[in-house]
Design a protein around this motif. Sequence first.
Motif, mmCIF file in Angstrom:
data_model
loop_
_atom_site.group_PDB
_atom_site.id
_atom_site.type_symbol
_atom_site.label_atom_id
_atom_site.label_comp_id
_atom_site.label_asym_id
_atom_site.label_seq_id
_atom_site.Cartn_x
_atom_site.Cartn_y
_atom_site.Cartn_z
ATOM 1 N N VAL A 28 40.240 44.426 45.899
ATOM 2 C CA VAL A 28 39.714 45.791 45.934
ATOM 3 C C VAL A 28 38.266 45.713 45.481
ATOM 4 O O VAL A 28 37.967 45.108 44.451
ATOM 5 C CB VAL A 28 40.519 46.729 45.011
ATOM 6 C CG1 VAL A 28 39.938 48.137 45.029
ATOM 7 C CG2 VAL A 28 41.995 46.743 45.396
ATOM 8 N N VAL A 29 37.375 46.308 46.271
ATOM 9 C CA VAL A 29 35.964 46.295 45.926
ATOM 10 C C VAL A 29 35.461 47.726 45.774
ATOM 11 O O VAL A 29 35.989 48.653 46.375
ATOM 12 C CB VAL A 29 35.108 45.547 46.986
ATOM 13 C CG1 VAL A 29 35.484 44.082 47.050
ATOM 14 C CG2 VAL A 29 35.233 46.190 48.353
ATOM 15 N N ASP A 30 34.434 47.877 44.942
ATOM 16 C CA ASP A 30 33.771 49.168 44.777
ATOM 17 C C ASP A 30 32.956 49.449 46.033
ATOM 18 O O ASP A 30 32.652 48.534 46.802
ATOM 19 C CB ASP A 30 32.847 49.139 43.558
ATOM 20 C CG ASP A 30 33.613 49.055 42.254
ATOM 21 O OD1 ASP A 30 34.769 49.519 42.211
ATOM 22 O OD2 ASP A 30 33.052 48.525 41.279
ATOM 23 N N GLY A 33 30.345 47.108 46.880
ATOM 24 C CA GLY A 33 30.751 45.753 47.224
ATOM 25 C C GLY A 33 31.154 44.887 46.050
ATOM 26 O O GLY A 33 31.621 43.773 46.243
ATOM 27 N N SER A 34 30.985 45.365 44.815
ATOM 28 C CA SER A 34 31.382 44.546 43.665
ATOM 29 C C SER A 34 32.902 44.554 43.518
ATOM 30 O O SER A 34 33.569 45.537 43.829
ATOM 31 C CB SER A 34 30.699 45.034 42.386
ATOM 32 O OG SER A 34 31.052 46.364 42.115
ATOM 33 N N ILE A 35 33.423 43.444 43.056
ATOM 34 C CA ILE A 35 34.869 43.264 42.949
ATOM 35 C C ILE A 35 35.394 44.044 41.755
ATOM 36 O O ILE A 35 34.927 43.872 40.636
ATOM 37 C CB ILE A 35 35.215 41.771 42.785
ATOM 38 C CG1 ILE A 35 34.624 40.968 43.942
ATOM 39 C CG2 ILE A 35 36.723 41.572 42.699
ATOM 40 C CD1 ILE A 35 34.552 39.482 43.679
ATOM 41 N N SER A 36 36.383 44.909 42.011
ATOM 42 C CA SER A 36 36.928 45.703 40.911
ATOM 43 C C SER A 36 38.345 45.295 40.542
ATOM 44 O O SER A 36 38.832 45.662 39.484
ATOM 45 C CB SER A 36 36.871 47.199 41.243
ATOM 46 O OG SER A 36 37.562 47.470 42.426
ATOM 47 N N GLY A 37 39.022 44.533 41.379
ATOM 48 C CA GLY A 37 40.377 44.106 41.060
ATOM 49 C C GLY A 37 41.137 43.669 42.291
ATOM 50 O O GLY A 37 40.547 43.319 43.304
ATOM 51 N N ALA A 38 42.460 43.712 42.191
ATOM 52 C CA ALA A 38 43.326 43.322 43.307
ATOM 53 C C ALA A 38 44.635 44.084 43.208
ATOM 54 O O ALA A 38 45.068 44.449 42.110
ATOM 55 C CB ALA A 38 43.587 41.823 43.281
ATOM 56 N N MET A 63 46.489 48.612 40.694
ATOM 57 C CA MET A 63 45.500 47.553 40.760
ATOM 58 C C MET A 63 45.425 46.768 39.448
ATOM 59 O O MET A 63 45.502 47.346 38.375
ATOM 60 C CB MET A 63 44.131 48.176 41.056
ATOM 61 C CG MET A 63 43.028 47.165 41.223
ATOM 62 S SD MET A 63 41.463 47.954 41.635
ATOM 63 C CE MET A 63 40.988 48.617 40.044
ATOM 64 N N TYR A 64 45.304 45.449 39.588
ATOM 65 C CA TYR A 64 45.011 44.608 38.427
ATOM 66 C C TYR A 64 43.511 44.670 38.185
ATOM 67 O O TYR A 64 42.718 44.332 39.065
ATOM 68 C CB TYR A 64 45.400 43.144 38.690
ATOM 69 C CG TYR A 64 46.862 42.868 38.559
ATOM 70 C CD1 TYR A 64 47.460 42.724 37.319
ATOM 71 C CD2 TYR A 64 47.659 42.719 39.689
ATOM 72 C CE1 TYR A 64 48.809 42.447 37.199
ATOM 73 C CE2 TYR A 64 49.007 42.445 39.582
ATOM 74 C CZ TYR A 64 49.578 42.308 38.332
ATOM 75 O OH TYR A 64 50.903 42.036 38.221
ATOM 76 N N ASN A 65 43.118 45.093 36.978
ATOM 77 C CA ASN A 65 41.696 45.166 36.628
ATOM 78 C C ASN A 65 41.205 43.872 35.996
ATOM 79 O O ASN A 65 40.017 43.587 36.018
ATOM 80 C CB ASN A 65 41.433 46.301 35.639
ATOM 81 C CG ASN A 65 41.775 47.643 36.218
ATOM 82 O OD1 ASN A 65 42.417 47.749 37.236
ATOM 83 N ND2 ASN A 65 41.349 48.694 35.570
ATOM 84 N N GLN A 66 42.125 43.125 35.396
ATOM 85 C CA GLN A 66 41.746 41.861 34.767
ATOM 86 C C GLN A 66 42.162 40.726 35.696
ATOM 87 O O GLN A 66 43.312 40.639 36.105
ATOM 88 C CB GLN A 66 42.420 41.714 33.414
ATOM 89 C CG GLN A 66 41.933 42.735 32.404
ATOM 90 C CD GLN A 66 42.580 42.538 31.048
ATOM 91 O OE1 GLN A 66 43.691 42.050 30.946
ATOM 92 N NE2 GLN A 66 41.875 42.941 30.008
#
Length: 142
Positions: A28-30, A33-38, A63-66
């Motif tokens: 999952v990206v903001d 385009g920065s990666i925010s999780g999965a 979503m996993y944030n870490q």
Amino acid sequence: VCFSDLSSGINAEYGEIMNKRNVDQLPVVDPDGSISGAITLHNMMRKVTSGKVLAGDPVSKVMYNQFKKVSVDTPLFAVSKILDHDHFVIVTKGWQCYDDEGIETEKEIVYGILSRVDIVNYIMQNHTPTTNGSAAEHEKDS
């Protein structure tokens, strides 16, 4: 495939995309385009079946944030050590970008996601365990 709308509702489309692409995780990206999780199929199933999440709830609820990130050049041995403690790693690659004034910057993009089963499958397909392979080499074979 990356999702970029954290407010979009959880629906069957996520499962369909995972099934179609034969993956269990999606980055999952903001919007920038920065990666925010999965999101993972396992976590979605766990939260939906327990009633903690309902269809239409924001993706951010499953979503996993870490998460750990590795570059495409990270040796598979190092990736496998990370996977001793984490369910997945996000593989990233640097991307050269230029703004309107011609100034170069490097942006980090998602190259893929690796899990334990991906590493095992890679080794089994190549028939020889190796510590020399990289995360990018595995992604080409997936």
